[in-house]
Design a protein around this motif. Structure first.
Motif, mmCIF file in Angstrom:
data_model
loop_
_atom_site.group_PDB
_atom_site.id
_atom_site.type_symbol
_atom_site.label_atom_id
_atom_site.label_comp_id
_atom_site.label_asym_id
_atom_site.label_seq_id
_atom_site.Cartn_x
_atom_site.Cartn_y
_atom_site.Cartn_z
ATOM 1 N N TRP A 101 -3.172 -11.051 -2.215
ATOM 2 C CA TRP A 101 -2.577 -10.786 -1.024
ATOM 3 C C TRP A 101 -3.841 -11.184 -0.065
ATOM 4 O O TRP A 101 -4.129 -10.047 0.743
ATOM 5 N N GLU A 109 -5.452 -7.882 1.983
ATOM 6 C CA GLU A 109 -4.337 -6.644 2.415
ATOM 7 C C GLU A 109 -4.325 -5.306 1.009
ATOM 8 O O GLU A 109 -4.047 -6.661 -0.033
ATOM 9 N N ARG A 110 -4.620 -4.777 1.752
ATOM 10 C CA ARG A 110 -4.680 -3.181 0.409
ATOM 11 C C ARG A 110 -5.408 -3.300 -0.615
ATOM 12 O O ARG A 110 -5.279 -3.909 -2.119
ATOM 13 N N VAL A 151 1.700 -11.968 0.814
ATOM 14 C CA VAL A 151 2.858 -11.962 0.729
ATOM 15 C C VAL A 151 3.390 -12.384 2.277
ATOM 16 O O VAL A 151 4.289 -12.839 2.846
ATOM 17 N N ASN A 152 2.164 -11.511 3.049
ATOM 18 C CA ASN A 152 3.306 -11.609 4.520
ATOM 19 C C ASN A 152 2.150 -13.012 5.064
ATOM 20 O O ASN A 152 1.357 -12.106 5.022
ATOM 21 N N LYS A 230 8.193 -13.437 1.189
ATOM 22 C CA LYS A 230 9.521 -12.221 1.257
ATOM 23 C C LYS A 230 9.110 -12.286 2.175
ATOM 24 O O LYS A 230 8.843 -13.053 3.382
ATOM 25 N N GLU A 234 10.195 -5.760 5.806
ATOM 26 C CA GLU A 234 8.545 -5.070 6.871
ATOM 27 C C GLU A 234 8.590 -6.712 8.008
ATOM 28 O O GLU A 234 6.964 -6.307 8.431
ATOM 29 N N ARG A 267 11.350 -11.868 -2.929
ATOM 30 C CA ARG A 267 10.877 -10.793 -3.305
ATOM 31 C C ARG A 267 12.116 -9.956 -3.362
ATOM 32 O O ARG A 267 12.971 -9.413 -2.142
ATOM 33 N N PHE A 269 12.039 -6.699 -2.123
ATOM 34 C CA PHE A 269 10.791 -5.547 -1.720
ATOM 35 C C PHE A 269 11.801 -5.446 0.117
ATOM 36 O O PHE A 269 11.241 -5.666 0.785
ATOM 37 N N LYS A 308 10.045 -5.128 -7.833
ATOM 38 C CA LYS A 308 8.301 -3.822 -8.259
ATOM 39 C C LYS A 308 9.805 -3.247 -9.349
ATOM 40 O O LYS A 308 10.392 -2.762 -9.207
ATOM 41 N N ASP A 313 7.512 2.264 -4.100
ATOM 42 C CA ASP A 313 6.665 1.221 -3.845
ATOM 43 C C ASP A 313 5.135 1.699 -4.535
ATOM 44 O O ASP A 313 4.459 2.246 -4.023
ATOM 45 N N GLU A 341 -3.539 0.373 -4.557
ATOM 46 C CA GLU A 341 -3.195 0.899 -2.945
ATOM 47 C C GLU A 341 -2.926 2.906 -3.268
ATOM 48 O O GLU A 341 -2.561 3.597 -2.201
ATOM 49 N N TYR A 342 -2.027 2.747 -4.193
ATOM 50 C CA TYR A 342 -1.842 4.256 -3.790
ATOM 51 C C TYR A 342 -1.891 5.192 -5.337
ATOM 52 O O TYR A 342 -2.041 6.062 -5.785
ATOM 53 N N HIS A 458 -3.706 4.780 2.221
ATOM 54 C CA HIS A 458 -2.791 5.115 1.466
ATOM 55 C C HIS A 458 -3.414 5.685 0.028
ATOM 56 O O HIS A 458 -3.494 6.017 -0.889
HETATM 57 C C1 GCU Z 1 3.486 -1.804 0.496
HETATM 58 C C2 GCU Z 1 2.075 -2.287 1.149
HETATM 59 C C3 GCU Z 1 1.958 -3.368 2.321
HETATM 60 C C4 GCU Z 1 2.675 -4.631 1.086
HETATM 61 C C5 GCU Z 1 3.949 -4.774 1.004
HETATM 62 C C6 GCU Z 1 4.861 -5.365 -0.199
HETATM 63 O O1 GCU Z 1 4.109 -0.972 1.752
HETATM 64 O O2 GCU Z 1 2.121 -1.448 1.868
HETATM 65 O O3 GCU Z 1 0.696 -4.008 2.259
HETATM 66 O O4 GCU Z 1 2.699 -5.514 2.483
HETATM 67 O O5 GCU Z 1 4.047 -3.248 0.293
HETATM 68 O O6 GCU Z 1 5.012 -5.566 -0.848
HETATM 69 O O7 GCU Z 1 4.675 -6.464 0.364
#
Ligand code: GCU
Length: 607
Positions: A101, A109-110, A151-152, A230, A234, A267, A269, A308, A313, A341-342, A458
């Motif tokens: 990521w 990210e994370r 992915v973002n 993705k 979100e 994905r 998600f 996932k 998540d 992350e969590y 988190h």
């Molecule tokens: C979680 C995470 C995000 C990430 C997202 C994903 O929500 O907090 O940072 O972008 O998962 O899997 O796309």
């Protein structure tokens, strides 16, 4: 220096020479340097499979070129662990992908192991020697694809512009001798960012644009594994904007990459991230199944839908995603998350194999065609922030080859490959890692409670942190009880499972304790199977989990680990203990205030 941090590669020399060009050369080098006697027989179409046979005081490895490299690592591993694989070996999942990521600005990210190992300042920026070592790490545990960008896709043009392709090609070349191919994330709206009026997947211009794009990208990196997307998730763009289905969106891209043998990973998600907490009908765990199940059978052959492991998540504990059980006519990839992350930010110990064992058993390993995991790597000297977090990367690769592997086997393997410990010390460390997830679960969110974390970061407790927010992440705790009724009398989520599982989960008497509050809303005086009340169990677990974290410190102090590892590990266990105490106190106080129930054991509950 990172060069001295070898994690599970302790038995292999550093650095990896830059002269290695093919997996066969890499295999020869590794075997030679490890001081093992082995000859190779190359099979033309052997692919990734291999066989190791003992011959004349040495070994013969037979397989495809990449297979021989995997065989070489398996032999070196086997000689250390006392278990050289017998018979023909081949990976259970052909695609075993690490998802970075990593953003091109150098952030991850994370990410909890420092900045990106390969991006900085909007471009590729890395030490080639370290990337070669990365290739070796991935191959030595069995990973064969690295997806380089988040992915973002925040700045998509930067990834796919022609000017960046030579850099992508150079990066790919560094990993190629290790049998590791690249994948890239793309942004669904890219055609519009490059001047087209639409990104509608049924628009012929858009289709032609993607075909042309794919042609250019594969010209630069001919063995690119594919695209990862993705979409409609979100706030990422996707086919829904044009009233098109996700199958239509995915298939359009899949057709663009198909001529080059590419796969299109899509994905799953996808959920409503703008929910009103007062709406008790919309239930986030239902979202993916509700959206994708009706599309089962509509995806092209080179599309893989990446799901996932749980319906939320990456929480500490979730039931296996019903989508993994329900999409019978679609290629699926199971998505795991190594980045903690969590699960403690690579400060708290959390060895993942026990969690994954439940997921693979729960879904049935043949339901997926591929496995993917969000990376826990970064520029930190020790690669993974916490030296022990490397175990999760290693174990991911091993599960990709042998999804039936026992958690204890893989943990012990990693311990033995990484450190020189006496048998009792090895047992102690293996046991500590094996039980680390249980301890973490007890002091954080037990009984299937999710999301009681501080928003954004988190990390750390906040029982109502996500309670009145828009993310669909509620525990509904009030003075009458806690949890969500996901039976047919409630949100109906349980009906997404096959009959036998539905029956198991829908009755609080048969629902496993560890998922009780995921499926049920119960009063605090509910009697658990062991006779304790629900509130007492909430208290007990938090006290016990915290005590377990506290007791880890003595074990860690007693281990003869390399200095740098030991220093970081002891620093981090102090952080973990602080975190565990905070979780214990804040969570117990929260439930004490709501329920008014005293702890039967009279322990102090901070208020
Ligand atoms: C979680 C995470 C995000 C990430 C997202 C994903 O929500 O907090 O940072 O972008 O998962 O899997 O796309």
């Amino acid at each position: 220096m990172w060069q001295e941090r070898k994690t599970w590669l302790t038995r292999l020399p550093l650095p990896v020479p830059e002269t290695l060009k093919t997996p066969l050369e890499a295999a020869e080098f590794e075997i030679g340097q490890a001081g093992v006697r082995a000859a190779f027989t190359v099979e033309k179409d052997g692919g990734e499979s291999y066989e190791i046979l003992p011959v004349d005081g040495g070994y013969r490895i037979t397989g495809g070129e990449t297979g021989i490299l995997f065989g070489a690592y398996a032999l070196i591993r086997g000689l250390t662990t006392g278990c050289v694989p017998a018979g023909r070996q081949k990976p259970f999942y052909p695609l075993r992908m690490l998802n970075g990521w990593d953003n091109m600005d150098g952030t991850v990210e994370r990410g909890y192991a420092g900045r990106s190992m390969w991006f900085e300042g909007g471009r590729f920026d890395y030490e080639p020697a370290r990337v070669r070592q990365l290739g070796r790490m991935l191959a030595s545990c069995g990973v064969n694809v690295l997806c380089v960008n988040n992915v973002n896709v925040h700045q998509p043009a930067q990834h796919l512009t022609d000017t960046l392709l030579p850099d992508l090609a150079r990066f790919a070349a560094l990993l190629r001798p290790f049998g590791v191919r690249l994948m890239i994330c793309i942004d669904f709206s890219l055609p519009m960012q490059e001047g087209l009026p639409t990104a509608d997947p049924l628009d012929e211009q858009v289709q032609a644009w993607w075909k042309e794009r794919a042609k250019k990208i594969w010209a630069a990196v001919p063995d690119l594994a594919g695209f990862l997307v993705k979409a409609d998730s979100e706030h990422r763009p996707g086919p829904n904007t044009y009233g098109r289905t996700h199958a239509e969106g995915a298939n359009m891209l899949a057709r663009a990459v198909a001529p080059f043998g590419g796969v299109l990973i899509w994905r799953a998600f996808v959920y409503n991230c703008m929910q009103d907490w007062r709406d008790t009908k919309t239930d986030r765990p239902r979202a993916a199944y509700d959206l994708y199940k009706p599309l089962d059978g509509q995806f092209d052959g080179n599309v893989i839908v990446q799901v996932k492991y749980g319906p939320f998540d990456f929480q500490v504990r979730e039931p296996v995603s019903p989508l993994l059980l329900g999409m019978e006519k679609t290629n699926l990839a199971l998505e795991l998350q190594l980045a903690q992350e969590y699960t403690g930010h690579q400060i708290d110990l959390f060895a993942m194999p026990p969690l994954w064992r439940e997921i693979f058993d729960g879904m049935g390993k043949e339901r997926a065609k591929a496995v993917a995991a969000v990376s826990n790597l970064g520029r930190d000297e020790n690669w993974t922030g916490h030296p022990f977090a490397a175990l999760n990367l290693y174990a991911f690769g091993r599960f990709g080859w042998e999804p039936d592997i026992a958690p204890e086997t893989v943990i012990r393997e990693w311990v033995r490959l990484s450190y020189d410990l006496a048998p009792a010390q090895e047992d102690a460390l293996t046991e500590l890692l094996l039980s680390s997830r249980d301890a973490y679960e007890q002091y954080t969110a037990n009984l299937g409670l999710c999301w009681m974390v501080r928003p954004e970061s988190h990390y750390g407790p906040s029982p109502y942190g996500y309670e009145f927010d828009r993310w669909g992440t509620y525990n509904r705790a009030d003075r009458n009880g806690v949890g969500i009724d996901r039976t047919d009398a409630g949100t109906g989520y349980v009906s997404q499972y096959p009959e036998a599982l539905k029956k198991l989960y829908e009755n609080p008497e048969t629902c496993p304790d560890k998922l009780l509050l995921f499926f049920h809303r119960l009063p605090y005086d509910f009697r658990m199977k062991d006779g304790r009340t629900l509130i007492q169990r909430l208290y007990d677990d938090h006290f016990q989990g915290c005590a377990r974290a506290e007791s880890m410190k003595g074990v860690l102090e007693s281990l003869p680990l390399p200095d740098a590892d030991k220093r970081e590990i002891l620093e981090r266990i102090d952080g973990q203990i602080k975190n565990a105490r905070e979780w214990r106190d804040i969570t117990n106080t929260f439930f004490h205030r709501l329920s008014g129930a005293a702890d039967e054991k009279g322990r102090k509950i901070y208020e």
